[in-house]
Design a protein around this motif. Structure first.
Motif, PDB file in Angstrom:
ATOM      1  N   GLU A   1       0.839  -1.216   0.000  1.00 14.83           N
ATOM      2  CA  GLU A   1       0.000   0.000   0.000  1.00 14.83           C
ATOM      3  C   GLU A   1       0.867   1.256   0.000  1.00 14.83           C
ATOM      4  OE1 GLU A   1      -2.750  -0.618   3.209  1.00 14.83           O
ATOM      5  OE2 GLU A   1      -3.929  -2.029   2.003  1.00 14.83           O
ATOM      6  N   SER A   2       1.966   1.231   0.770  1.00 14.78           N
ATOM      7  CA  SER A   2       2.870   2.400   0.787  1.00 14.78           C
ATOM      8  C   SER A   2       3.461   2.636  -0.600  1.00 14.78           C
ATOM      9  CB  SER A   2       4.028   2.193   1.762  1.00 14.78           C
ATOM     10  OG  SER A   2       3.555   2.077   3.052  1.00 14.78           O
ATOM     11  N   GLU A   3       3.841   1.548  -1.263  1.00 13.59           N
ATOM     12  CA  GLU A   3       4.409   1.722  -2.605  1.00 13.59           C
ATOM     13  C   GLU A   3       3.350   2.263  -3.563  1.00 13.59           C
ATOM     14  OE1 GLU A   3       8.016  -1.554  -2.545  1.00 13.59           O
ATOM     15  OE2 GLU A   3       6.115  -2.137  -3.439  1.00 13.59           O
ATOM     16  N   GLU A   4       2.143   1.699  -3.473  1.00 10.07           N
ATOM     17  CA  GLU A   4       1.095   2.087  -4.430  1.00 10.07           C
ATOM     18  C   GLU A   4       0.543   3.490  -4.166  1.00 10.07           C
ATOM     19  OE1 GLU A   4      -1.753  -1.080  -4.332  1.00 10.07           O
ATOM     20  OE2 GLU A   4      -0.264  -2.547  -4.992  1.00 10.07           O
ATOM     21  N   HIS A   5       0.528   3.889  -2.892  1.00  7.87           N
ATOM     22  CA  HIS A   5      -0.098   5.183  -2.571  1.00  7.87           C
ATOM     23  C   HIS A   5       0.891   6.314  -2.337  1.00  7.87           C
ATOM     24  CE1 HIS A   5      -3.833   3.122  -2.631  1.00  7.87           C
ATOM     25  NE2 HIS A   5      -3.554   2.383  -1.582  1.00  7.87           N
ATOM     26  N   VAL A   6       2.156   5.974  -2.060  1.00  8.35           N
ATOM     27  CA  VAL A   6       3.125   7.044  -1.766  1.00  8.35           C
ATOM     28  C   VAL A   6       4.270   7.043  -2.791  1.00  8.35           C
ATOM     29  CG1 VAL A   6       4.692   8.031  -0.045  1.00  8.35           C
ATOM     30  CG2 VAL A   6       2.573   6.907   0.709  1.00  8.35           C
ATOM     31  N   LEU A   7       5.056   5.976  -2.794  1.00  6.02           N
ATOM     32  CA  LEU A   7       6.287   6.005  -3.598  1.00  6.02           C
ATOM     33  C   LEU A   7       6.031   5.991  -5.106  1.00  6.02           C
ATOM     34  CD1 LEU A   7       9.361   6.010  -3.703  1.00  6.02           C
ATOM     35  CD2 LEU A   7       9.303   3.519  -3.605  1.00  6.02           C
ATOM     36  N   PHE A   8       5.215   5.056  -5.578  1.00  6.20           N
ATOM     37  CA  PHE A   8       5.007   4.963  -7.031  1.00  6.20           C
ATOM     38  C   PHE A   8       4.342   6.235  -7.594  1.00  6.20           C
ATOM     39  CE2 PHE A   8       5.066  -0.022  -7.206  1.00  6.20           C
ATOM     40  CZ  PHE A   8       6.381  -0.001  -6.772  1.00  6.20           C
ATOM     41  N   PRO A   9       3.333   6.817  -6.885  1.00  6.61           N
ATOM     42  CA  PRO A   9       2.790   8.086  -7.398  1.00  6.61           C
ATOM     43  C   PRO A   9       3.850   9.189  -7.464  1.00  6.61           C
ATOM     44  CG  PRO A   9       1.272   7.118  -5.815  1.00  6.61           C
ATOM     45  CD  PRO A   9       2.530   6.296  -5.765  1.00  6.61           C
ATOM     46  N   MET A  10       4.801   9.193  -6.500  1.00  2.00           N
ATOM     47  CA  MET A  10       5.874  10.206  -6.548  1.00  2.00           C
ATOM     48  C   MET A  10       6.743   9.990  -7.779  1.00  2.00           C
ATOM     49  SD  MET A  10       7.114  10.469  -2.596  1.00  2.00           S
ATOM     50  CE  MET A  10       7.932  12.039  -2.536  1.00  2.00           C
ATOM     51  N   ILE A  11       7.004   8.718  -8.103  1.00  2.00           N
ATOM     52  CA  ILE A  11       7.826   8.414  -9.290  1.00  2.00           C
ATOM     53  C   ILE A  11       7.088   8.868 -10.558  1.00  2.00           C
ATOM     54  CG2 ILE A  11       8.790   6.504 -10.659  1.00  2.00           C
ATOM     55  CD1 ILE A  11       9.364   5.066  -7.980  1.00  2.00           C
ATOM     56  N   ARG A  12       5.769   8.644 -10.579  1.00  2.00           N
ATOM     57  CA  ARG A  12       4.989   9.076 -11.758  1.00  2.00           C
ATOM     58  C   ARG A  12       4.999  10.606 -11.872  1.00  2.00           C
ATOM     59  NH1 ARG A  12       1.397   4.856  -9.587  1.00  2.00           N
ATOM     60  NH2 ARG A  12       1.947   2.999 -10.753  1.00  2.00           N
ATOM     61  N   ARG A  13       4.897  11.263 -10.707  1.00  2.00           N
ATOM     62  CA  ARG A  13       4.884  12.727 -10.711  1.00  2.00           C
ATOM     63  C   ARG A  13       6.238  13.273 -11.177  1.00  2.00           C
ATOM     64  NH1 ARG A  13       2.853  13.453  -5.672  1.00  2.00           N
ATOM     65  NH2 ARG A  13       4.426  14.848  -4.852  1.00  2.00           N
ATOM     66  N   LEU A  14       7.267  12.599 -10.746  1.00  2.00           N
ATOM     67  CA  LEU A  14       8.629  12.991 -11.129  1.00  2.00           C
ATOM     68  C   LEU A  14       8.769  12.941 -12.652  1.00  2.00           C
ATOM     69  CD1 LEU A  14      11.570  13.445 -10.037  1.00  2.00           C
ATOM     70  CD2 LEU A  14      11.841  10.976 -10.148  1.00  2.00           C
ATOM     71  N   GLU A  15       8.206  11.898 -13.243  1.00  2.00           N
ATOM     72  CA  GLU A  15       8.258  11.727 -14.687  1.00  2.00           C
ATOM     73  C   GLU A  15       7.442  12.824 -15.385  1.00  2.00           C
ATOM     74  OE1 GLU A  15       8.644   7.503 -16.021  1.00  2.00           O
ATOM     75  OE2 GLU A  15       6.702   7.987 -16.877  1.00  2.00           O
ATOM     76  N   GLU A  16       6.259  13.077 -14.814  1.00  2.00           N
ATOM     77  CA  GLU A  16       5.374  14.100 -15.385  1.00  2.00           C
ATOM     78  C   GLU A  16       6.007  15.479 -15.343  1.00  2.00           C
ATOM     79  OE1 GLU A  16       1.387  14.694 -13.645  1.00  2.00           O
ATOM     80  OE2 GLU A  16       1.133  12.573 -14.182  1.00  2.00           O
ATOM     81  N   THR A  17       6.541  15.858 -14.170  1.00  2.00           N
ATOM     82  CA  THR A  17       7.123  17.198 -14.043  1.00  2.00           C
ATOM     83  C   THR A  17       8.351  17.317 -14.929  1.00  2.00           C
ATOM     84  OG1 THR A  17       8.339  16.512 -12.095  1.00  2.00           O
ATOM     85  CG2 THR A  17       6.291  17.682 -11.698  1.00  2.00           C
ATOM     86  N   GLY A  18       9.096  16.209 -15.072  1.00  2.00           N
ATOM     87  CA  GLY A  18      10.276  16.227 -15.936  1.00  2.00           C
ATOM     88  C   GLY A  18       9.887  16.497 -17.368  1.00  2.00           C
TER      89      GLY A  18
END
Ligand SMILES: [Fe+2]
Ligand SMILES: [Fe+2]
Length: 256
Positions: free
Chosen positions: A136-153
């Protein structure tokens, strides 16, 4: 031989994933402790290095005609996180409740002749208790941050940036939890005599042990993809030093 012996175990597996068979056989940890040389890993386990090198060479030869590497090896960032969710997280969510039911049934029937099942069931419950919130931590915290990182990049310099510190904390927490899961799996393997079926095991008992072998292998691969492929990609992108050593990370840098 020397070429291979000084390479990191994680690197050897990333270069040729079929080698996991060899590492599973010799019980060499390639997912949580992959950031050490093959020589050091063999020394730590008290295994003859030459035997392992020979087994790797044999596995390589058996796979020599298979050119294609698994497609997940080419994935980066959010695509890799998506793949992990779809395969490994989905597998755990589907399997764990059924396995728990089977474990309870086998323990009730066999606990007098095999009292170790009672402790093993407790350890299995602890594994589930750790894995569910971890996913749940990966799905709700870490992975969304990685997706956001990609988006902002991809939106360029004007987009709000994710801070290194805010990403490093969940990465470290997940690695810490992976170590705990690895330790619990080892405890389970030891309690159940390396998952080898006792002579009097009924079909359900054997089914449970086979399920545990599959679960262990899947978790090793799952954690390997996160610790040795996804997390190093993120750290390299953010310029965060890799606590496992820079050569742990795989392949070309992920550029969103
Ligand atoms: Fe995961
Ligand atoms: Fe994880």
């Amino acid at each position: 031989m020397s070429e291979m012996t000084d390479q990191l175990v994680s690197r050897l597996v990333l270069d040729a994933p079929h080698r996991t068979i060899v590492f599973e056989h010799f019980e060499i940890d390639f997912c949580c402790n992959g950031a050490r040389s093959l020589r050091d890993a063999c020394r730590a386990r008290g295994i003859d290095l030459a035997r392992v090198v020979e087994a790797i060479a044999a596995a390589d030869e058996a796979h020599a005609d298979i050119d294609e590497l698994p497609s997940w090896l080419g994935l980066r960032g959010s695509a890799l996180a998506d793949h992990i969710e779809r395969t490994h997280h989905a597998y755990l969510r589907a399997e764990l409740p059924t396995m728990m039911e089977l474990f309870e049934k086998v323990t009730v029937v066999h606990r007098l002749r095999h009292p170790e099942l009672v402790d093993a069931l407790r350890v299995f419950q602890a594994l589930i208790n750790d894995l569910v919130p971890h996913m749940e931590s990966e799905e709700h915290v870490l992975f969304p941050m990685i997706r956001r990182l990609e988006e902002t990049g991809s939106k360029g310099a004007g987009a709000p940036r994710i801070q290194c510190a805010s990403l490093e904390h969940p990465l470290r927490s997940m690695e810490f939890e992976h170590d705990a899961v690895g330790g619990t799996l080892s405890e389970l393997r030891e309690l159940l005599e390396r998952f080898e079926a006792p002579e009097d095991a009924c079909p359900s008992y054997r089914l449970l042990l086979n399920g545990l072998i599959r679960l262990e292998r899947d978790l090793h691969e799952h954690i390997h993809k996160e610790n040795n492929l996804l997390f190093p990609q993120v750290r390299r992108l953010m310029g965060i030093p890799d606590p496992g050593g820079s050569s742990r990370s795989a392949g070309p840098m992920w550029i969103p």
